[in-house]
Scaffold this active site. Sequence first.
Site, short mmCIF file in Angstrom:
data_model
loop_
_atom_site.label_atom_id
_atom_site.label_comp_id
_atom_site.label_asym_id
_atom_site.label_seq_id
_atom_site.Cartn_x
_atom_site.Cartn_y
_atom_site.Cartn_z
CG HIS A 97 -2.04 -1.02 1.10
ND1 HIS A 97 -2.02 -2.21 1.80
CD2 HIS A 97 -3.17 -1.03 0.36
CE1 HIS A 97 -3.10 -2.91 1.51
NE2 HIS A 97 -3.82 -2.22 0.64
CG HIS A 114 -1.65 -0.18 -4.51
ND1 HIS A 114 -2.21 -1.20 -5.25
CD2 HIS A 114 -2.66 0.33 -3.74
CE1 HIS A 114 -3.50 -1.32 -4.94
NE2 HIS A 114 -3.80 -0.40 -4.04
CG ASP A 137 -8.22 -1.48 -4.44
OD1 ASP A 137 -6.99 -1.22 -4.40
OD2 ASP A 137 -8.90 -1.69 -3.42
#
Length: 499
Positions: A225, A229, A375
Site C-alpha cells: 500500500h 500501488h 484496486d
Amino acid sequence: MPVLERFFPAAEPGRRRRTGEEPMPFPMGSLPGYQQGTLAWDLPEMIKMVKLVWKSKGELRGAKHRGVLESEDALGGSAGDARVRGQTGVLSERRGSYPFIDFRLLNNTTLSGEIGTKKKVKRLLSFQRYFHASRLLRGIVPQASLYLLDEDYLGQARHMLSKVGMWDFDIFLFDRLTNGNSLVTLLCHLFNVHGLIHHFQLDMVTLHRFLVMVQEDYHSQNPYHNAVHAADVTQAMHCYLREPKLANFLTPSDIMLGLLAAAAHDVDHPGVNQPFLIKTKHHLASLYQNVSVLENHHWRSTIGMLRESRLLAHLPKEVTQDIEQQLGSLILATDINRQNEFLIRLKSHLDNQDLRLEDAQDRHFMLQIALKCADICNPCRLWDLSKQWSERVCEEFYRQGDLEQKFELEISPLCNQQKDTVPSIQIGFMTYIVEPLFERWAQFTGDTPLSENMLNHLRRNKTKWRSLLHKQHSSSRSNDHSGQVTGSQEQTLNEEETP
C-alpha cells in the site's frame, strides 16, 4: 519512543505553513504557450514550467522563513484534533493525521501510570500526528520531488506514457524512470490527455502541489500500500474509463472523479488492516465506529488535501461539495467487506438489463465497480507483474502477523507466515474475490479485448500459483518422509549398539 518506529518513521521536525500564507497564484492564462481553448504544450513543457515556478517560489519563501525556521520551537504549531470541518460541512482530516500505533495504549492495566489521563493520551497522539505531517504542510519546499523526470530517462518515460493505455504497462519500470514520482507524473499526463486542466480551468502549479501532497502521504515503507500501488490502480482506471460501453457516456466530471479516487484511494495507509486497528482500540476505529475505518480515513484525508491545496477553490461551492461527496462514495466502495453488496447489485443490473448510463446514478455505480476492479486487478496482469504484487501484499500481511505475535495478539487470517503461503493466499483471493467480479465486468463491457485479456491472464496466473502450491506440498511431503527414514535409521543403529 514509538514502538513501531521501523514501520512508521517520523518525518523530521519543522514548521507548519501559516494559515495566512496562500499558494502562489498562477492563472492558466498567464502560462507561456497556453492558448484559450487548447493545450499547446505537452508533459515535458508542463514539468519544466512547474520546476521554474517552484524554484522562484522556493527562493522567496526560503528567504522569508529562514530566520523563523531557525528560531521557532518545533512543537509550537502542533494541532490537537486531526479533523477539520470545512464550509461544505464534510469532516476532513489534516494530512499526516494518522498517528503512530503506540502499543503502550494496549495494556492499560499494567501501564496505566505511564499513560496517565485521557488528556495526556490526546496530547501524545497530537504530538505524533505533528511529527508525521509532511514537509509541504509545514512550508518546506520539497526540492527533490520537483525533478519529475531525470533528463537521462525523459525519452523512455515519455515513450511509456505514449502507451499508458496498454494493459502490459510496467508501473515498476515507470516508477524507476520517474525517480519515484510515478503517481505525480502519471496524473499530470492523464489530466492533460483527458482535457481536465482546460475544462475545469485548473492551475497547473496548484494541481502539481496537490498531487505531491497525495504522493507524499503514501507510506513508502509499505511493501504494497504505497504510491506505486496508487499509480498502478490509476493506470488501470484509465484503461477502464476507455472501455467503449462506459466511455461513450462519461462526462469530464466523471473522469476526474475516477482518476482522483484511484490516486487517493489508499492515501496514508498504515500497512495494517481494519481488524488490527479495532483489536488495538485505535482512535480511528473509534472515530468511524469500526465501519470502513481505513476507507473513511483515506476519503477524509483526501478532502483535507483538496482544501489545503485549494485546487478546486475557484469552483462554485455546490460543485466542490458534490465532488467531495462523490469522492467519498467511490473510495468507500473499495472496502473489501462490501464486495458481496456490490457484486449482488451488479449481477441484478446485468440480469435485468436495466443499467441506464445516461443516468448519473448508474454511471456513478459503474465508476465504483471500475475502481473496485482497478484496486484488485493485480492477478489479471502479466505474470511477472502479478507475481511481484502478490509477494508484496503477502509481505505486508506477514509484517502485521509478526507485530501481532510480538505483542501477544491473535494473528489475523492470512498473516501467519508459517501457515499461510503466498500461493495458497493468491489462489483463494482469485477464486472468491477476483474471478466473480471480473467475470461480471466482462459481461458489462461485452467481452472487449481488454476484458478477455484480463481473464486470460487471471486463469494462467491461477494455474501457475497452483503449480507452485503443488511443488510446495510435494517438497513438504518429501522432507517429512526423509525425516521419518532418518528416525528409523537412528532407531536401528541404537538397537545394534545396545548389548
